[in-house]
Design an enzyme around this catalytic site. Sequence first.
Site, PDB file in Angstrom:
ATOM      1  N   TRP A 129       0.862  -1.183   0.000  1.00  0.00           N
ATOM      2  CA  TRP A 129       0.000   0.000   0.000  1.00  0.00           C
ATOM      3  C   TRP A 129       0.897   1.231   0.000  1.00  0.00           C
ATOM      4  O   TRP A 129       1.770   1.367   0.871  1.00  0.00           O
ATOM      5  CB  TRP A 129      -0.875  -0.037   1.245  1.00  0.00           C
ATOM      6  CG  TRP A 129      -1.824   1.109   1.419  1.00  0.00           C
ATOM      7  CD1 TRP A 129      -2.627   1.669   0.477  1.00  0.00           C
ATOM      8  CD2 TRP A 129      -2.059   1.817   2.645  1.00  0.00           C
ATOM      9  NE1 TRP A 129      -3.371   2.690   1.032  1.00  0.00           N
ATOM     10  CE2 TRP A 129      -3.037   2.800   2.359  1.00  0.00           C
ATOM     11  CE3 TRP A 129      -1.568   1.728   3.946  1.00  0.00           C
ATOM     12  CZ2 TRP A 129      -3.515   3.687   3.319  1.00  0.00           C
ATOM     13  CZ3 TRP A 129      -2.042   2.590   4.901  1.00  0.00           C
ATOM     14  CH2 TRP A 129      -3.013   3.560   4.593  1.00  0.00           C
ATOM     15  N   ALA A 146      -6.648  -4.692   7.052  1.00  0.00           N
ATOM     16  CA  ALA A 146      -7.594  -3.662   6.617  1.00  0.00           C
ATOM     17  C   ALA A 146      -8.866  -4.229   6.017  1.00  0.00           C
ATOM     18  O   ALA A 146      -9.844  -3.491   5.850  1.00  0.00           O
ATOM     19  CB  ALA A 146      -6.923  -2.752   5.588  1.00  0.00           C
ATOM     20  N   ASP A 178      -0.936  -5.486   8.982  1.00  0.00           N
ATOM     21  CA  ASP A 178      -1.947  -4.507   8.597  1.00  0.00           C
ATOM     22  C   ASP A 178      -3.174  -5.302   8.151  1.00  0.00           C
ATOM     23  O   ASP A 178      -3.157  -5.962   7.113  1.00  0.00           O
ATOM     24  CB  ASP A 178      -1.427  -3.615   7.463  1.00  0.00           C
ATOM     25  CG  ASP A 178      -2.374  -2.455   7.162  1.00  0.00           C
ATOM     26  OD1 ASP A 178      -3.517  -2.459   7.661  1.00  0.00           O
ATOM     27  OD2 ASP A 178      -1.975  -1.543   6.416  1.00  0.00           O
TER      28      ASP A 178
END
Length: 394
Positions: A127, A210, A208
Site C-alpha cells: 500500500w 484492513a 496490517d
Amino acid sequence: MFDQLKEQPADKILALMQAFREDPREDKIDLGVGVYKDAHGNTPIMRAVKAAEKRLWDEETTKAYTGLAGDPLFAERMRDLVLGDSVSAEQVAAVATPGGTGAVRQGFDMVRLANPDATIHVSDPTWPNHLSILKHMGLPVAPYRYFDSDTGGVDFAGMIADILKARPGDIVLLHGCCHNPTGANLSMVEWKHAIEKINEVGAIPMIDLAYQGFGDGLEADAAATRAVVEACPETIIAASCSKNFGIYRERTGILMAVSQDPSRKKVTQGTLAYLNRQNYSFPPDHGARLVLMVLGDDELRADWEAELEEVRTGMLELRRLLADELRQRSNSDRFEFLAEHRGMFSRLGCSPEMVEKLRADHGIYMVGDSRMNIAGLNRDTVPKLAQAIVDVGI
C-alpha cells in the site's frame, strides 16, 4: 517560514479521482478509488450500522472524552473479532486510533520509540501510504519480493529469501489478508513457513489487517493473524473498520500489541496511550461506538455479518465473471489469477503505458501500477473492461 515550504508530490490516487470526475465520457469506469461500491456505484451505509446510529442518537447522553486509549469495550470486542481465543486478554495492549492509517502510524511510532535502528521490511509492492509514512518518519525501509507479475501470484521463494536478511528487532510488515494492491495472498502453509523464518531471524511481525471479511470470510481472514500471534513472541496489529463496517469517513481503527509475556502488557499499554496523547490526544469515538454496538448486539451482529457476506461473495462473483470474459475474449487462461485473488484489489501486472492506454482509449481508470478495484465493476461493465484489456494487448 512559509516561504521555505516545498510543494509536496501529488497523491496519485487523488489525482486519478480528479481526472475521472473531469472526464466527460458517460461510459467511463472508475477502478482507482479504494472504497467498496455496490452495483449502482454507491458506497452504502450498512443496515446494522444505520440501526446502531439511530439507537445511539436516542441513547447517547454525553460527548465527553472516553479516555486516551478509547473505550475499553471497543478494544475488547475488536480483540475478539480479530484474535478470537488465540491469545488471552492479558497478552494484548490496545488503543483506538483514527482509522487503520492512524493505527499503522502509531505502530511505527511505537517501533521508533522502542528501537530507532529497526528496519521496516515491506512487501514489493505494498500500500503506497506505508512507504509514504515511513519516508516521512525517516525510518529505514527494505523491500521484500512479493508479487510475481508473470503468474499473478506470490513470489514466495523470493519473499522468504529476503525476509531471511532481516536482523533481530527488525519489523516485517505483512498484510493480514486481501493484499493491497495485488490481491494475491499466502496460503496457510506459506504463512506458517514465513512465521518460522521471521522467528528464526528474530524479527517482529507487524500486520496490517484492513479487509477482514472481504476475502474468504471473517474467521478465515483472521486465521493468519491468529497463527502469527500464537507463534511469535511479539506482534503488532493495525486493524481497520473502514471496509468491513463501511464507515470510511468515521476513521475507526485499532492498534494492538501482543506479547507472549503478559507481564509486558502494563508498560506497553501505557506506551500506546502516551503515543495517542502526543499525536491526537483522545481518539474519535463515534465510529468505534457504532462498531462496539453492532458487535455487542446479537441481532445487529447477525445482520452485519449477513450483509458483509453479500459484499464478499459479490466481489468474488465479479472476479469469476471477469476471468471468464477474459478467457473467452483472449482465448487464454492467463487471467485466471483474477478469480484466485481476494479482496477489493487485483493487479494486472501490466506497464504504466498500457494503463494509460486503457484510460485514454477506453475511459477505464486504474492506478498506474495496474491496481484495479474489483468493486468498481458490475455485470454491465465487466465485458467492457475485458474487451479493453484484450484490445490494449495486456
